[in-house]
Design a protein around this motif. Structure first.
Motif, PDB file in Angstrom:
ATOM      1  N   LEU A 157       0.868  -1.179   0.000  1.00 38.84           N
ATOM      2  CA  LEU A 157       0.000   0.000   0.000  1.00 38.84           C
ATOM      3  C   LEU A 157       0.906   1.229   0.000  1.00 38.84           C
ATOM      4  O   LEU A 157       1.372   1.673   1.039  1.00 38.84           O
ATOM      5  CB  LEU A 157      -0.907  -0.007   1.236  1.00 38.84           C
TER       6      LEU A 157
ATOM      7  N   ILE B 244      -5.946   6.039  -1.185  1.00 37.74           N
ATOM      8  CA  ILE B 244      -6.652   4.844  -0.695  1.00 37.74           C
ATOM      9  C   ILE B 244      -7.653   5.330   0.338  1.00 37.74           C
ATOM     10  O   ILE B 244      -7.304   5.603   1.492  1.00 37.74           O
ATOM     11  CB  ILE B 244      -5.663   3.826  -0.095  1.00 37.74           C
ATOM     12  N   GLN B 245      -8.903   5.448  -0.060  1.00 37.60           N
ATOM     13  CA  GLN B 245      -9.909   6.119   0.759  1.00 37.60           C
ATOM     14  C   GLN B 245     -10.069   5.509   2.152  1.00 37.60           C
ATOM     15  O   GLN B 245     -10.199   6.253   3.139  1.00 37.60           O
ATOM     16  CB  GLN B 245     -11.257   6.133   0.031  1.00 37.60           C
TER      17      GLN B 245
ATOM     18  N   PHE C  27     -12.110  -3.073   4.259  1.00 32.87           N
ATOM     19  CA  PHE C  27     -12.119  -2.192   3.094  1.00 32.87           C
ATOM     20  C   PHE C  27     -10.739  -2.116   2.436  1.00 32.87           C
ATOM     21  O   PHE C  27     -10.618  -2.102   1.212  1.00 32.87           O
ATOM     22  CB  PHE C  27     -12.582  -0.787   3.491  1.00 32.87           C
ATOM     23  N   VAL C  28      -9.704  -2.069   3.269  1.00 33.70           N
ATOM     24  CA  VAL C  28      -8.337  -2.029   2.739  1.00 33.70           C
ATOM     25  C   VAL C  28      -8.027  -3.319   1.987  1.00 33.70           C
ATOM     26  O   VAL C  28      -7.414  -3.305   0.914  1.00 33.70           O
ATOM     27  CB  VAL C  28      -7.317  -1.801   3.882  1.00 33.70           C
TER      28      VAL C  28
ATOM     29  N   TYR D  11     -10.174  -5.290   0.522  1.00 37.20           N
ATOM     30  CA  TYR D  11     -10.925  -5.271  -0.738  1.00 37.20           C
ATOM     31  C   TYR D  11     -10.183  -4.440  -1.772  1.00 37.20           C
ATOM     32  O   TYR D  11     -10.058  -4.834  -2.946  1.00 37.20           O
ATOM     33  CB  TYR D  11     -12.330  -4.712  -0.500  1.00 37.20           C
ATOM     34  N   TYR D  12      -9.673  -3.287  -1.353  1.00 35.12           N
ATOM     35  CA  TYR D  12      -8.887  -2.439  -2.251  1.00 35.12           C
ATOM     36  C   TYR D  12      -7.682  -3.213  -2.779  1.00 35.12           C
ATOM     37  O   TYR D  12      -7.378  -3.181  -3.979  1.00 35.12           O
ATOM     38  CB  TYR D  12      -8.431  -1.176  -1.508  1.00 35.12           C
ATOM     39  N   TYR D  13      -6.983  -3.904  -1.886  1.00 36.97           N
ATOM     40  CA  TYR D  13      -5.795  -4.675  -2.280  1.00 36.97           C
ATOM     41  C   TYR D  13      -6.143  -5.733  -3.325  1.00 36.97           C
ATOM     42  O   TYR D  13      -5.464  -5.850  -4.357  1.00 36.97           O
ATOM     43  CB  TYR D  13      -5.181  -5.326  -1.037  1.00 36.97           C
TER      44      TYR D  13
ATOM     45  N   GLU E 180      -7.963  -3.582  -6.648  1.00 35.70           N
ATOM     46  CA  GLU E 180      -7.208  -2.536  -7.324  1.00 35.70           C
ATOM     47  C   GLU E 180      -5.742  -2.915  -7.573  1.00 35.70           C
ATOM     48  O   GLU E 180      -5.159  -2.521  -8.585  1.00 35.70           O
ATOM     49  CB  GLU E 180      -7.266  -1.235  -6.510  1.00 35.70           C
TER      50      GLU E 180
ATOM     51  N   TYR F 227     -17.845   3.959  -1.398  1.00 34.13           N
ATOM     52  CA  TYR F 227     -16.578   3.650  -2.056  1.00 34.13           C
ATOM     53  C   TYR F 227     -16.761   2.991  -3.427  1.00 34.13           C
ATOM     54  O   TYR F 227     -15.795   2.762  -4.141  1.00 34.13           O
ATOM     55  CB  TYR F 227     -15.756   2.684  -1.200  1.00 34.13           C
TER      56      TYR F 227
ATOM     57  N   TYR G 184     -17.592  -0.112  -3.789  1.00 36.89           N
ATOM     58  CA  TYR G 184     -17.073  -1.471  -3.647  1.00 36.89           C
ATOM     59  C   TYR G 184     -18.240  -2.442  -3.873  1.00 36.89           C
ATOM     60  O   TYR G 184     -18.895  -2.901  -2.936  1.00 36.89           O
ATOM     61  CB  TYR G 184     -16.452  -1.668  -2.262  1.00 36.89           C
TER      62      TYR G 184
END
Length: 387
Positions: free
Chosen positions: A126, A132-133, A191-192, A194-196, A199, A227, A229
């Motif tokens: 990261l 990264i919201q 959430f982090v 999911y981003y990983y 994205e 977001y 998501y």
């Protein structure tokens, strides 16, 4: 001894970027070698100490001004050789069988070693500077994507957790993943993650967070919508008895209290989950039961009993997973100075030999008999004829 102190003084008179202590004086010494690597973050410089056994490596961080004291302790008692590098000098310290000290040094350009060590700490998954919201809302990043100085430790901890998952993910070419996150709480780490997955790894993810609090579930679903998501949703439910009929590729459980972790692991096993990541919390079950005639020293002192029982709980869980065909590791992912809840159980479905499975279960049987304890996870697995 004066020769040794003088040699160490000469070595540490320069800024050492890397140091290796080796050639232990006898077989009883626990660590085969010890590394010290100069690191830096946004606040200061420090040394990361790496201690190697045959099977594991243990880490600790020390202040820069503690290096001389540390290596003096190592060389006085346990080791016969030390190699060290500064930007301009390579040092080679050896102690003979008779205790004579030899210090060799030569001028050399070691700046690449220094740059490599310093940059390694900053090479996070990261990356700072990325918007990264979830990290912004958590207060770890500014709106511009910069790490907030007071949150640098939190930033490192989150990256460390992501790295431990990434180690498993990159072993296979994952295209799709179904993930259940038990006891997700306020879910910023969910959430982090999911981003990983979406994205960074570009994986098609279906992710479900589970918690007991209706207000938390409502808020988390609202955030996921904000977001965008699309494949992340949150449901109200108890880890004990949660039903899910589709295939599950990964189960995550962070700080599920006491036996809630056991129910999460039990469900993961029932679903034949490929990967399990669990950070246990509040391991009270064994502490209230532990008794032993032969090993009463471990139960005599309250603080020792508490810590031994917590470690024993996670060791039993790891062995039970191994007995069911999971390659299992217990890993430290947060410096104990920041949190005592710093052990991660990482398990992946693998080809475990029959002998290794049987031995893992035998070790569990031995420990529960010795300390007269009952394990919730062991009971759940036995009642369901899984072991």
């Amino acid at each position: 001894m004066d020769e040794l102190i003088k040699a160490i003084d000469e070595i540490t008179s320069e800024e050492i970027t890397k140091l290796v202590v080796s050639n232990k004086k006898n077989k009883e010494i626990e660590y085969n070698k010890i590394n010290a690597i100069l690191k830096e973050n946004s606040k200061n410089q420090y040394y990361q100490i790496e201690k190697y056994t045959d099977k594991q490596v243990f880490h600790e961080n020390i202040d820069v001004d503690m290096l001389k004291k540390k290596i003096t302790e190592y060389m006085e008692d346990d080791y016969k050789q030390l190699s060290a590098w500064s930007d301009k000098t390579t040092f080679d310290l050896k102690i003979s069988k008779k205790g004579k000290v030899f210090l060799g040094k030569k001028r050399s350009d070691n700046s690449k070693i220094a740059n490599k060590n310093h940059n390694k700490e900053k090479n996070y998954i990261l990356k700072e500077g990325t918007i990264i919201q979830p990290l912004i809302d958590l207060g770890v990043f500014t709106k511009e994507g910069k790490v907030v100085n007071s949150k640098y430790d939190k930033y490192k901890q989150i990256n460390r957790f992501i790295e431990m998952i990434d180690d498993e993910i990159k072993k296979n070419d994952q295209k799709d993943l179904t993930i259940l996150d038990f006891g997700c709480g306020k879910s910023y780490l969910t959430f982090v993650l999911y981003y990983y997955f979406v994205e960074i790894k570009k994986i098609n993810v279906k992710m479900i967070g589970l918690d007991l609090k209706p207000d938390v579930i409502k808020k988390c679903n609202e955030i996921a919508k904000r977001y965008n998501y699309e494949n992340l949703r949150f449901e109200l439910g108890d880890i004990n008895g949660y039903k899910y009929t589709d295939n599950v590729d990964m189960v995550i459980t962070l700080h599920a209290c006491d036996t809630a972790t056991d129910y999460a692991l039990y469900n993961a096993v029932k679903w034949n989950t490929k990967m399990i990541f669990s950070v246990p919390c509040c391991q009270h079950e064994f502490n209230s039961q532990m008794k032993s005639d032969e090993l009463s020293l471990f139960t005599k002192y309250g603080i020792v009993k508490e810590r031994v029982s917590a470690l024993m709980t996670d060791a039993v869980r790891a062995n039970l997973l191994e007995s069911l065909g999971y390659k299992t590791q217990l890993l430290e992912f947060i410096d104990i100075a920041h949190s005592p809840k710093n052990i991660l159980i990482r398990a992946s479905k693998s080809n475990i030999s029959k002998d290794k499975k049987e031995n893992a279960l035998k070790e569990v049987d031995n420990i529960v008999k010795e300390f007269n304890i009952k394990s919730t996870l062991l009971k759940l697995l036995k009642d369901d004829n899984l072991i």
